[in-house]
Write an enzyme that holds these catalytic residues in place. Sequence first.
Site, PDB file in Angstrom:
ATOM      1  N   ASP A  47       3.191   4.944   6.488  1.00 57.23           N
ATOM      2  CA  ASP A  47       3.708   6.073   5.709  1.00 57.23           C
ATOM      3  C   ASP A  47       3.978   7.264   6.608  1.00 57.23           C
ATOM      4  OD1 ASP A  47       4.095   7.634   3.087  1.00 57.23           O
ATOM      5  OD2 ASP A  47       2.519   8.785   4.075  1.00 57.23           O
ATOM      6  N   TYR A  52       6.107  16.014   8.520  1.00 51.00           N
ATOM      7  CA  TYR A  52       4.908  15.805   9.314  1.00 51.00           C
ATOM      8  C   TYR A  52       5.182  16.157  10.776  1.00 51.00           C
ATOM      9  CZ  TYR A  52       2.852  13.227   5.380  1.00 51.00           C
ATOM     10  OH  TYR A  52       2.349  12.865   4.148  1.00 51.00           O
ATOM     11  N   SER A 150       6.393  11.214  -4.998  1.00 50.14           N
ATOM     12  CA  SER A 150       5.096  11.659  -4.510  1.00 50.14           C
ATOM     13  C   SER A 150       4.661  12.890  -5.292  1.00 50.14           C
ATOM     14  CB  SER A 150       5.195  12.000  -3.010  1.00 50.14           C
ATOM     15  OG  SER A 150       3.996  12.566  -2.540  1.00 50.14           O
ATOM     16  N   LEU A 221     -10.761  10.125   1.285  1.00 47.97           N
ATOM     17  CA  LEU A 221     -12.127  10.446   1.692  1.00 47.97           C
ATOM     18  C   LEU A 221     -12.389  11.953   1.674  1.00 47.97           C
ATOM     19  CD1 LEU A 221     -12.306   8.013   4.754  1.00 47.97           C
ATOM     20  CD2 LEU A 221     -13.378   7.670   2.515  1.00 47.97           C
TER      21      LEU A 221
END
Length: 309
Positions: A47, A52, A150, A221
């Site tokens: 991904d 980014y 998204s 997480l």
Amino acid sequence: MKTINVVNGPNDVSAVILGCMRMPSLSVDEAARLLHTADELGINFYDNATCYGKDGEAEKRFGDALKKSGLNREKLFIQSKCGIRSERNEFDWTKENILTSVDESLSRMKLDYLDALLLHRPDLIFEPEEVAEAFNVLEKSGKVKYFGVSNLAPMEIELLKRYVKQPLIFNQLQLSLEQSQLIDQALYVNNSTTDRSLDKDNGTLSYCRLHDITIQAWSPLQHGFFKGCFVDSPEFPELNKVLAELGEKYSVSKTAVAIAWILRHPAKMQAIAGTMNPDHIRDICDASKVELTHHEWYQLYLAAGKFLP
């Protein structure tokens, strides 16, 4: 590695996705080695996103690393996202931006096509007719095989689906043991004693299941929006106690158990691993070794601070 078959999409894609947002922190050689590690662990899904890194640096580093790695591109599922224009401080789903973004992504990653393109966060003034035109061009040209979104709620997806002919097969959403708002509201519905009863996402989880949209869990997480990892955090003693107990039972790390909690959900989600640490990736992939029982899933959920009404 656990794999899933995506309705209206690819078969046998890994349940764990390697997220490439932090890849600019690695050299090309380090990134290539990381790709080999992921491949050896059974990860075949990657991904990325246009936003980014500065000027698409994550996509460029991935492309350079993929070339150096020698991995067979045809055996990989490579996904990117477009729509966030950080340099303009806006979200942009115009036809021009979608088409330009895909061309730039392909150039940076040295690819002929993307396996999937996701629209990255909602453009508040998007015109679905323009999105449909862009998707048609991309599909016809062979530049994109599959499409998704998204961080989108059901009504925005419904609006898109009225105009877009291609199935929207993915929705990338935040979900972790601590940030479980995607799941919580159904438990607390009509409960005036807690704010958890507030419907903050309009039933997105059930909507995606009803419409065969695979959820990709980002920050699996993390606690808070981007506050840090809850594993080994002193802020979550009870959760880490249960994670450790189940980790010992299944001979895996606490990290693996936390990811297994997501993969245990019957929605058959994927979890995005954003770490660039090979050892941490191994821990995450060990989630495939864990088959949590119904009781253990609830143990973890309640240890994360939830309660049964």
